[in-house]
Design a protein around this motif. Structure first.
Motif, PDB file in Angstrom:
ATOM      1  N   GLU A   1     142.436 183.148  72.664  1.00  0.00           N
ATOM      2  CA  GLU A   1     141.793 184.431  73.029  1.00  0.00           C
ATOM      3  C   GLU A   1     140.454 184.212  73.882  1.00  0.00           C
ATOM      4  O   GLU A   1     139.986 185.441  74.340  1.00  0.00           O
ATOM      5  N   ASN A   2     139.709 183.277  73.455  1.00  0.00           N
ATOM      6  CA  ASN A   2     138.505 183.098  73.950  1.00  0.00           C
ATOM      7  C   ASN A   2     138.647 182.375  75.357  1.00  0.00           C
ATOM      8  O   ASN A   2     138.827 181.310  75.445  1.00  0.00           O
ATOM      9  N   ARG A   3     138.395 183.238  76.467  1.00  0.00           N
ATOM     10  CA  ARG A   3     138.414 182.804  77.536  1.00  0.00           C
ATOM     11  C   ARG A   3     137.588 181.553  78.061  1.00  0.00           C
ATOM     12  O   ARG A   3     138.207 180.808  78.854  1.00  0.00           O
ATOM     13  N   ASP A   4     136.456 181.414  77.393  1.00  0.00           N
ATOM     14  CA  ASP A   4     135.459 180.369  77.997  1.00  0.00           C
ATOM     15  C   ASP A   4     136.084 178.896  77.363  1.00  0.00           C
ATOM     16  O   ASP A   4     135.683 178.106  78.140  1.00  0.00           O
ATOM     17  N   PHE A   5     136.773 178.853  76.535  1.00  0.00           N
ATOM     18  CA  PHE A   5     137.044 177.596  75.845  1.00  0.00           C
ATOM     19  C   PHE A   5     138.023 176.773  77.026  1.00  0.00           C
ATOM     20  O   PHE A   5     137.748 175.617  77.424  1.00  0.00           O
ATOM     21  N   LEU A   6     138.776 177.530  77.431  1.00  0.00           N
ATOM     22  CA  LEU A   6     139.884 176.899  78.615  1.00  0.00           C
ATOM     23  C   LEU A   6     138.921 176.800  79.790  1.00  0.00           C
ATOM     24  O   LEU A   6     139.309 175.658  80.503  1.00  0.00           O
ATOM     25  N   PHE A   7     138.000 177.720  80.126  1.00  0.00           N
ATOM     26  CA  PHE A   7     137.184 177.417  81.261  1.00  0.00           C
ATOM     27  C   PHE A   7     136.466 176.058  81.293  1.00  0.00           C
ATOM     28  O   PHE A   7     136.524 175.484  82.206  1.00  0.00           O
ATOM     29  N   ASN A   8     135.909 175.980  80.113  1.00  0.00           N
ATOM     30  CA  ASN A   8     134.904 174.892  79.873  1.00  0.00           C
ATOM     31  C   ASN A   8     135.748 173.825  79.858  1.00  0.00           C
ATOM     32  O   ASN A   8     135.391 172.516  80.147  1.00  0.00           O
ATOM     33  N   GLN A   9     137.039 173.494  79.295  1.00  0.00           N
ATOM     34  CA  GLN A   9     137.842 172.404  79.222  1.00  0.00           C
ATOM     35  C   GLN A   9     138.069 172.067  80.782  1.00  0.00           C
ATOM     36  O   GLN A   9     138.115 170.852  81.270  1.00  0.00           O
ATOM     37  N   THR A  10     138.384 172.909  81.519  1.00  0.00           N
ATOM     38  CA  THR A  10     138.857 172.550  82.946  1.00  0.00           C
ATOM     39  C   THR A  10     137.627 172.055  83.598  1.00  0.00           C
ATOM     40  O   THR A  10     137.676 171.057  84.440  1.00  0.00           O
ATOM     41  N   GLN A  11     136.322 172.637  83.547  1.00  0.00           N
ATOM     42  CA  GLN A  11     135.547 172.235  84.338  1.00  0.00           C
ATOM     43  C   GLN A  11     134.919 170.884  83.767  1.00  0.00           C
ATOM     44  O   GLN A  11     134.388 170.077  84.573  1.00  0.00           O
ATOM     45  N   SER A  12     134.901 170.447  82.328  1.00  0.00           N
ATOM     46  CA  SER A  12     134.716 169.179  82.040  1.00  0.00           C
ATOM     47  C   SER A  12     135.653 168.134  82.567  1.00  0.00           C
ATOM     48  O   SER A  12     135.117 167.132  83.236  1.00  0.00           O
TER      49      SER A  12
ATOM     50  N   VAL B   1     145.450 171.476  83.244  1.00  0.00           N
ATOM     51  CA  VAL B   1     144.590 172.586  82.497  1.00  0.00           C
ATOM     52  C   VAL B   1     144.467 173.510  83.484  1.00  0.00           C
ATOM     53  O   VAL B   1     144.334 174.694  83.082  1.00  0.00           O
ATOM     54  N   ALA B   2     143.974 173.135  84.766  1.00  0.00           N
ATOM     55  CA  ALA B   2     143.654 174.048  85.787  1.00  0.00           C
ATOM     56  C   ALA B   2     144.962 175.055  86.029  1.00  0.00           C
ATOM     57  O   ALA B   2     144.342 176.293  86.540  1.00  0.00           O
ATOM     58  N   THR B   3     145.876 174.665  86.008  1.00  0.00           N
ATOM     59  CA  THR B   3     147.065 175.518  86.310  1.00  0.00           C
ATOM     60  C   THR B   3     147.040 176.528  85.605  1.00  0.00           C
ATOM     61  O   THR B   3     147.478 177.753  85.852  1.00  0.00           O
ATOM     62  N   GLY B   4     146.862 176.313  84.377  1.00  0.00           N
ATOM     63  CA  GLY B   4     146.887 177.409  83.117  1.00  0.00           C
ATOM     64  C   GLY B   4     145.738 178.166  83.340  1.00  0.00           C
ATOM     65  O   GLY B   4     145.734 179.563  83.230  1.00  0.00           O
ATOM     66  N   LEU B   5     144.551 177.765  83.691  1.00  0.00           N
ATOM     67  CA  LEU B   5     143.420 178.545  83.812  1.00  0.00           C
ATOM     68  C   LEU B   5     143.517 179.653  85.076  1.00  0.00           C
ATOM     69  O   LEU B   5     143.239 180.736  85.167  1.00  0.00           O
ATOM     70  N   VAL B   6     144.372 179.178  86.235  1.00  0.00           N
ATOM     71  CA  VAL B   6     144.531 180.072  87.281  1.00  0.00           C
ATOM     72  C   VAL B   6     145.582 181.005  86.888  1.00  0.00           C
ATOM     73  O   VAL B   6     145.185 182.223  87.536  1.00  0.00           O
ATOM     74  N   GLU B   7     146.263 180.616  86.135  1.00  0.00           N
ATOM     75  CA  GLU B   7     147.380 181.965  85.550  1.00  0.00           C
ATOM     76  C   GLU B   7     146.716 182.724  84.847  1.00  0.00           C
ATOM     77  O   GLU B   7     146.742 184.181  85.041  1.00  0.00           O
ATOM     78  N   SER B   8     145.525 182.592  83.915  1.00  0.00           N
ATOM     79  CA  SER B   8     145.094 183.418  83.230  1.00  0.00           C
ATOM     80  C   SER B   8     143.764 184.079  83.861  1.00  0.00           C
ATOM     81  O   SER B   8     143.084 185.051  83.440  1.00  0.00           O
TER      82      SER B   8
END
Length: 498
Positions: free
Chosen positions: A319-330, A370-377
């Protein structure tokens, strides 16, 4: 909360007793006389030194001190010092007079001289010092409670000037210096607090309450010491400090993570990788634990391990949006770093270049997934598209990259800049919405939700934003009054212009 005399202030030498004795510090209770056989062993181990002596000058100084006539008391004490330069009585009276006059630095020098002349006077001198320290400390606390930071800082400084036998003022003053950006001064105070508690003075303590308080101050001081050393780019020293912390408390994941970051910055990347591997292998870690580990790895430029830890946090707490974003950025930063390294090696050793290019391909592949999932969400976040585009380009997947580029440039608006921030009574979440290709006046409706540590919704807010002209950014924020311990947030677009 007010403080009291500690164990060291409870007794004092029968050093200045006699009809014309100097008495207590201004406004203080006089120290109790203690027979030699009742003194602590560490005091008895000190040289006796000079014996206090009464004379006309000490008698006159005592009378003036009792009347609060500190100028005259100081004159009499100074005359006594000239008359009998090795008499500790006159130096003590001078110290008391200086306290009454508000000159604590001069008082500190006089107290030091008393201890030089009569080393076994240390308990009595500490009584006077601590009495004044308590007055300054309590004044500082009152100032802080009244919102007077400058007054608190000045009062803590006064307390620390006259007495360095307790760590509380050091810790508080260090924190204020840190807030003001006086990092070297703050570091000095935290280091002094650590040395005090771990040194001979701290080891003499017998009062259980004081021992417990000292332990808390030691832990806080050491952690801040490591943090400041890192911030001042003294990485090897920071690693030593964090190494001590984790040795004493292996369950302190934040310190363990910072330890790894300091090791990286100190050039010990192999050891740092071992530290993060040890952390990630621990069973029963929460999303918050993984996030702490990830932040430490990220700050140490260990982007691959940071991505791993952020990814685990996202799995535990999707549910926390930042975890996926930070994973992608890393992963994005890992690809960037490996790409730069490959360019440096171009034309060099082929084996080394091939190894780096292999690592780059693997990282780019992970980035795309990972970024594909981020773009979807997070489909209206331009940065998410840039992350994905970078991975596709590195893998030479040109058609897919072109499609993502078209979607990126065709977004009607983008949303970015989320920063969940705790405030008094709840949280605020500022963010930015920028019109790209939508008509001016179009609206964007979104719903933002906060989540507590149990993944339960802790707050919901719907916001409607009216877009302005193209490329105009609108700053806004959602506000959430709540007493819940919020771990993360996410949002969804309810209505968007085409």
């Amino acid at each position: 909360m007010k403080v009291r005399l500690g164990a060291l202030g409870g007794v004092a030498m029968a050093f200045l007793v006699g009809g014309c004795a100097g008495g207590a510090a201004p406004g203080a209770v006089a120290p109790q006389a203690v027979a030699d056989e009742d003194l602590p062993d560490w005091v008895l181990a000190l040289p006796e030194g000079e014996v206090a002596r009464d004379n006309d000058h000490t008698g006159t100084a005592a009378l003036f001190l009792a009347q609060g006539a500190y100028d005259q008391a100081l004159e009499s004490a100074q005359a006594g010092m000239q008359f009998d330069p090795t008499n500790p009585q006159s130096f003590l009276q001078a110290a008391q007079a200086y306290i009454g006059l508000g000159d604590l630095m001069a008082a500190d020098e006089m107290f030091d001289q008393v201890e030089v002349l009569a080393p076994r006077s240390v308990l009595e001198v500490n009584f006077y010092r601590e009495t004044e320290w308590i007055e300054g400390f309590n004044a500082a606390v009152a100032a802080m409670q009244g919102g007077d930071t400058a007054g608190a800082l000045a009062a803590f400084e006064r307390a620390h000037t006259i007495y360095q036998g307790r760590p509380e003022a050091m810790v508080q003053l260090g924190a204020l210096y840190q807030q003001e950006g006086r990092l070297e001064d703050a570091l000095g105070l935290f280091t002094e607090a650590v040395d005090l508690v771990e040194g001979p003075i701290g080891q003499r303590e017998e009062d259980p309450e004081t021992i417990a308080s000292n332990a808390e101050n030691l832990a806080a001081s050491r952690f801040n010491q490591g943090q400041l050393l890192f911030e001042l780019e003294r990485y090897a020293e920071a690693a030593v400090v964090y190494g001590i912390i984790v040795q004493e408390d292996p369950d302190d994941l934040m310190a363990y993570s910072n330890y790894g970051a300091a090791l990286v910055s100190a050039g010990e990347s192999d050891r740092a990788s071992e530290v993060y591997a040890e952390l990630l292998d621990r069973p029963g870690l929460t999303a918050t634990d993984y996030n702490s580990i990830a932040v430490g790895a990220y700050n140490g430029d260990l982007f691959l391990q940071a991505a791993d830890a952020f990814g685990r946090a996202a799995q535990v707490f999707p549910e926390n949006r930042d975890f996926l974003f930070n994973q992608t950025q890393s992963l994005y930063l890992q690809v960037q770093a490996l790409g730069d390294r490959a360019e440096e090696l171009a034309g060099g050793p082929e084996a080394e270049l091939a190894e780096v290019e292999g690592e780059l391909a693997d990282a780019a592949s992970m980035l795309v997934d990972v970024a594909t999932g981020l773009v979807e969400s997070d489909s209206y976040n331009r940065t998410a598209y840039q992350f994905l585009l970078q991975g596709l380009v590195r893998l030479e997947r040109q058609e897919e990259a072109a499609d993502i580029a078209d979607r990126f440039t065709g977004l009607p608006f983008d949303i970015s800049g989320f920063q969940l921030t705790p405030v008094e009574g709840g949280y605020v979440l500022p963010f930015v919405v920028t019109n790209r290709t939508a008509a001016s006046g179009a609206t964007v409706d979104l719903r933002i939700q906060l989540y507590d540590q149990n993944r339960v919704v802790a707050g919901t807010q719907d916001i409607s934003i009216t877009l302005e002209d193209a490329d105009v950014a609108l700053e806004t924020q959602a506000e959430f009054p709540t007493d819940a311990a919020v771990v993360g947030y996410n949002y969804e677009i309810l209505q968007a212009p085409n």
